[in-house]
Design a protein around this motif. Structure first.
Motif, PDB file in Angstrom:
ATOM      1  N   ASN A   1       0.847  -1.194   0.000  1.00 37.48           N
ATOM      2  CA  ASN A   1       0.000   0.000   0.000  1.00 37.48           C
ATOM      3  C   ASN A   1       0.888   1.251   0.000  1.00 37.48           C
ATOM      4  N   LEU A   2       0.269   2.406  -0.031  1.00 36.22           N
ATOM      5  CA  LEU A   2       1.015   3.661  -0.132  1.00 36.22           C
ATOM      6  C   LEU A   2       1.864   3.918   1.117  1.00 36.22           C
ATOM      7  N   GLU A   3       1.314   3.610   2.303  1.00 35.29           N
ATOM      8  CA  GLU A   3       2.070   3.802   3.542  1.00 35.29           C
ATOM      9  C   GLU A   3       3.331   2.945   3.511  1.00 35.29           C
TER      10      GLU A   3
ATOM     11  N   LYS B   1       2.179  -2.429  -9.286  1.00 39.06           N
ATOM     12  CA  LYS B   1       1.185  -1.879 -10.223  1.00 39.06           C
ATOM     13  C   LYS B   1      -0.220  -2.340  -9.819  1.00 39.06           C
ATOM     14  N   VAL B   2      -0.320  -3.601  -9.388  1.00 38.79           N
ATOM     15  CA  VAL B   2      -1.609  -4.144  -8.929  1.00 38.79           C
ATOM     16  C   VAL B   2      -1.954  -3.581  -7.550  1.00 38.79           C
TER      17      VAL B   2
ATOM     18  N   PHE C   1       0.112   4.068  -8.620  1.00 38.98           N
ATOM     19  CA  PHE C   1       1.336   3.552  -9.231  1.00 38.98           C
ATOM     20  C   PHE C   1       1.780   4.466 -10.375  1.00 38.98           C
ATOM     21  N   GLU C   2       0.844   4.825 -11.234  1.00 43.66           N
ATOM     22  CA  GLU C   2       1.168   5.690 -12.378  1.00 43.66           C
ATOM     23  C   GLU C   2       1.595   7.086 -11.917  1.00 43.66           C
TER      24      GLU C   2
ATOM     25  N   ILE D   1       8.629  10.148 -10.284  1.00 45.05           N
ATOM     26  CA  ILE D   1      10.036   9.740 -10.416  1.00 45.05           C
ATOM     27  C   ILE D   1      10.601  10.201 -11.759  1.00 45.05           C
ATOM     28  N   GLU D   2       9.829   9.979 -12.829  1.00 49.72           N
ATOM     29  CA  GLU D   2      10.328  10.301 -14.170  1.00 49.72           C
ATOM     30  C   GLU D   2      10.428  11.795 -14.427  1.00 49.72           C
ATOM     31  N   SER D   3       9.794  12.609 -13.585  1.00 49.16           N
ATOM     32  CA  SER D   3       9.892  14.063 -13.755  1.00 49.16           C
ATOM     33  C   SER D   3      11.247  14.597 -13.262  1.00 49.16           C
ATOM     34  N   HIS D   4      12.027  13.751 -12.608  1.00 44.60           N
ATOM     35  CA  HIS D   4      13.348  14.134 -12.100  1.00 44.60           C
ATOM     36  C   HIS D   4      14.415  13.627 -13.066  1.00 44.60           C
TER      37      HIS D   4
END
Length: 127
Positions: A20-22, A66-67, A109-110, A116-119
């Protein structure tokens, strides 16, 4: 052959360590903030810590993540914010929830991948 990435630090986010996110924030805090007295706890906070990082990041078990961080958890994430209300922008969050349900919105997830990809100092490898 471009060797510019070969001497970068390699960091592994292990998707089997969380569901999960936590748990994701906990994993990130362990990886990037061992010596800090605060932990990542928001998407903005996650984005903020990446500014100081110059690394290749491999996300192991990314399909599991992703799931795990997919539609159901994202829906719950938005519904919780709407239930809490202020300080959250309920109207904006409702719009994001509607987009998700309509199949046009991003999952957590997206969103994390996009952050991450913006860095540009970080190269992400999904494993």
């Amino acid at each position: 052959m471009n060797n510019e990435n070969s001497n970068k630090k390699m960091t592994v986010i292990n998707g089997s360590h969380f569901s999960n996110l936590e748990g994701f924030y906990e994993e990130i805090s362990q990886l990037f903030m061992k010596d800090e007295d605060w932990k990542v706890g928001t998407l903005d906070g996650f984005d903020d810590i990446l500014y100081g990082i110059d690394s290749n990041i491999t996300w192991k078990d990314s399909q599991k993540s992703k799931v795990d961080l997919g539609f159901d958890l994202t829906k719950e994430f938005y519904e919780n914010k709407i239930r809490i209300g202020k300080p959250f922008n309920v109207k904006l969050i409702q719009q994001k929830l509607d987009e998700l349900i309509d199949g046009n919105g991003q999952t957590l997830f997206e969103i994390l991948i996009e952050i991450i990809e913006s860095h540009e100092n970080i190269k992400l490898i999904l494993d």
